[in-house]
Scaffold this active site. Structure first.
Site, mmCIF file in Angstrom:
data_model
loop_
_atom_site.group_PDB
_atom_site.id
_atom_site.type_symbol
_atom_site.label_atom_id
_atom_site.label_comp_id
_atom_site.label_asym_id
_atom_site.label_seq_id
_atom_site.Cartn_x
_atom_site.Cartn_y
_atom_site.Cartn_z
ATOM 1 N N CYS A 96 0.808 -1.229 0.000
ATOM 2 C CA CYS A 96 0.000 0.000 0.000
ATOM 3 C C CYS A 96 0.839 1.277 0.000
ATOM 4 O O CYS A 96 0.304 2.366 -0.232
ATOM 5 C CB CYS A 96 -0.969 0.004 1.181
ATOM 6 S SG CYS A 96 -0.179 -0.024 2.807
ATOM 7 N N HIS B 229 -5.524 2.402 11.186
ATOM 8 C CA HIS B 229 -5.250 2.404 12.632
ATOM 9 C C HIS B 229 -3.928 1.711 12.965
ATOM 10 O O HIS B 229 -3.447 1.806 14.094
ATOM 11 C CB HIS B 229 -6.416 1.791 13.412
ATOM 12 C CG HIS B 229 -6.498 0.302 13.358
ATOM 13 N ND1 HIS B 229 -7.177 -0.436 14.303
ATOM 14 C CD2 HIS B 229 -6.004 -0.609 12.479
ATOM 15 C CE1 HIS B 229 -7.096 -1.718 14.015
ATOM 16 N NE2 HIS B 229 -6.387 -1.842 12.915
#
Length: 470
Positions: free
Chosen positions: A329, A348
Site C-alpha cells: 500500500c 489504525h
C-alpha cells in the site's frame, strides 16, 4: 433541581424499566450472572431499544460510583490494572476455565484444580478470589470456585487434559475470547510496561516510526510485532485468531452500511486495499454480481486468499469479476479506474505520517469521482458537541448520552479507547476521532464528505468515513 446523583438514578430506573419491558415483549430473558454464557442469553443485545437501555444503565452505574466512592478507591480500579491482568492471565494460561467447566456447576476446590494443572493452590485461590470480586468466576464456598457468565469467555471448550498436555496448541481451531485475551495479556501487556519510558525518551517520544513503539523497547530483538509473528508460530496463530475475534464483533453484512453501494453503476470497480482474505469483498461480490472487485494485500496473504476464494467463490475468480492482487500500500496504486477505494482496519495500524503516504498513493490514482471509504473505530470525545458540528458534517458527532452522563457513554465504549492505546503500544499508531481523520485526509488530498454510523458498535466501533478528492 435534582442532584446529579438523583438524575443518574432516574435515568437508570427508566432504562431498567425499558429493558425489562422490551424483554417481556419479545419473550426473552436477561442474562443470569451466575449461569454460564450462551448465545441465547445475550439475545436482548440484538434489540436496539435494549442496547440503548443497557448502555445507559452501564454508564450511569459507573458515573454514580465515581461520585460516591472514596477517590482513592475509585482510582485503584486503574492503579490495580496490572494486578487484574496478572490474575486473569494466571487463570487463563493455567487452564483454570477448562478445569472448572468439567467440574460442573457445583464448583471445584483449588486443591483439585492444582492437582490437575500443577500450579500452586494458594496462589490460584488468591487470583480466583480477586476475579470473583469482579464477577469473573464465583466462589461458592471457601476455596471452591465455579464459572460465572463472564469467566466462560476464557474457556477454549477443549478437554483440560488436552490443553494442559499441549499448551502450544491450546488456541488452535478456537473462535472465542481466550486467544485474544492471551495475546493482549502477553505481548500488549509487556509493551505497556515500557510505554512511559518510550514516551519520555527524547529519541522516541515524538517519533512516528513503527520501530519506536513501546513494543520495540519491550522486544528489542524483534523491533516490530510483524517480525515477532514471523519467527513465533504460536504467537502468529494467536494473533490471527485475535483478528478473527475482532471481526466477529460485527455482522458480516455490516459492510453494506459503510457506503451507499446502490449508487454505483453496473461494472463499477471497488478496490479493497489491505483486504486480507477478502472479508469485505465476499459479501459485496455476493450481493452485487455486476460489481468488479480487486482485493489487494501482500503476496503471501494473497496466496492464502486465492485458496479460500477458489473454495468459496471460484466463479468470481475465473470470470475475472474478482481479482486478488499482490500490492504494497505504500507503492504507487496500479488501479486507476476505481469507483471506490476501501480500507478497513488499515489506517489504525499506522501513525499520521504513514497514513498520509498511503492515502497520497490512492489520491494519485483516483478519478475525480472516486470515493474513499475508511472503516475504523471512531474515537468519541468526552465532551458534548453542539448541533452545529453535526450540521457541518453529517454523522460527525455520533450518538451522545443524555446528561448528566458523559456524552460518550463513559465506560460503555471503553473498548475503543483500549484499542487506541493498544495501537500506540504495538505500532506507534492510533484509532482516530473524526477531526483527526479529517486532518490526515486533507494532508493527503482528500475531503471528508460524510460519516456513516450504525448502532452496531454503538456508533464508534468500526464505523465508516467517506471522502472524495479535495
Amino acid at each position: 433541581m435534582p442532584s446529579p446523583l438523583r438524575q443518574l438514578l432516574e435515568l437508570m430506573i427508566q432504562a431498567v424499566e425499558t429493558l425489562e419491558s422490551v424483554c417481556e415483549e419479545k419473550g426473552i430473558s436477561l442474562p443470569d450472572l451466575h449461569a454460564p454464557y450462551t448465545p441465547a442469553s445475550e439475545a436482548f443485545l440484538r434489540i436496539p431499544a435494549a442496547i440503548e437501555a443497557a448502555n445507559v444503565i452501564t454508564a450511569a452505574a459507573d458515573h454514580m460510583s465515581a461520585i460516591v466512592s472514596p477517590p482513592t478507591s475509585y482510582l485503584y480500579k486503574f492503579l490495580g490494572g496490572p494486578c487484574r491482568a496478572v490474575a486473569i492471565r494466571a487463570c487463563l494460561e493455567s487452564n483454570v476455565s477448562e478445569i472448572i467447566r468439567e467440574a460442573g456447576p457445583s464448583g471445584i476446590h483449588v486443591d483439585d484444580i492444582a492437582k490437575k494443572n500443577g500450579h500452586d493452590a494458594q496462589k490460584l485461590a488468591r487470583f480466583l478470589r480477586y476475579l470473583a470480586t469482579h464477577h469473573i468466576y464465583r466462589e461458592v464456598s471457601p476455596d471452591v470456585f465455579t464459572h460465572s457468565r463472564l469467566s466462560c469467555f476464557f474457556d477454549t471448550y477443549k478437554p483440560s487434559a488436552e490443553v494442559i498436555a499441549n499448551p502450544k496448541q491450546k488456541y488452535d481451531n478456537t473462535r472465542g475470547f481466550a486467544a485474544p485475551a492471551s495475546h493482549h495479556l502477553d505481548i500488549t501487556f509487556k509493551a505497556a510496561a515500557l510505554a512511559w519510558e518510550t514516551m519520555d525518551d527524547p529519541k522516541t517520544g515524538h517519533s512516528d516510526e513503527l520501530t519506536d513503539a513501546p513494543f520495540a523497547r519491550a522486544f528489542p530483538e524483534d523491533k516490530t510485532l510483524w517480525n515477532l509473528l514471523e519467527r513465533d508460530a504460536f504467537a502468529r496463530n494467536r494473533f490471527d485468531l485475535t483478528m478473527v475475534a475482532v471481526a466477529q464483533r460485527q455482522s458480516p453484512d455490516s459492510i453494506f452500511r459503510a457506503f451507499d453501494w446502490e449508487r454505483l453503476p453496473a461494472g463499477a470497480l471497488v478496490v479493497e486495499v489491505g483486504g486480507g482474505m477478502g472479508t469485505s469483498a465476499f459479501p459485496l461480490a455476493t450481493k452485487y454480481p455486476e460489481m468488479r472487485l480487486v482485493v489487494q494485500d501482500l503476496p503471501d496473504v494473497i496466496a492464502k486468499a486465492e485458496k479460500l476464494w477458489t473454495e468459496k467463490m471460484p466463479d468470481a475468480l475465473s470470470s475475472g469479476r474478482v481479482v486478488l492482487q499482490g500490492h504494497d500500500c505504500f507503492a504507487p496504486q496500479p488501479q486507476t479506474d476505481a469507483a471506490v477505494f476501501l480500507l478497513k482496519m488499515i489506517l489504525h495500524d499506522w501513525s499520521d505520517e504513514y497514513c498520509v503516504k498511503i492515502l497520497r498513493q490512492l489520491r494519485a490514482a483516483a478519478r475525480p469521482d472516486t470515493a474513499l471509504v475508511i472503516v475504523d473505530c471512531l474515537v468519541p470525545l468526552a465532551c458534548r458537541l453542539d448541533d452545529a458540528a453535526e450540521a457541518a458534517l453529517p454523522g460527525a458527532v455520533g450518538p451522545q448520552a443524555p446528561p448528566p452522563l458523559l456524552p460518550n457513554y463513559g465506560t460503555v465504549n471503553e473498548y475503543v479507547y483500549n484499542m487506541d492505546v493498544m495501537m500506540h503500544l504495538l505500532f506507534n499508531a492510533q484509532e482516530r476521532t473524526v477531526a483527526q481523520f479529517t486532518r490526515v485526509l486533507l494532508r493527503a488530498g482528500w475531503r471528508v464528505c460524510a460519516v456513516h454510523r450504525t448502532q452496531e458498535g454503538n456508533g464508534v466501533f468500526l464505523q465508516s468515513v467517506e471522502a472524495v478528492p479535495a
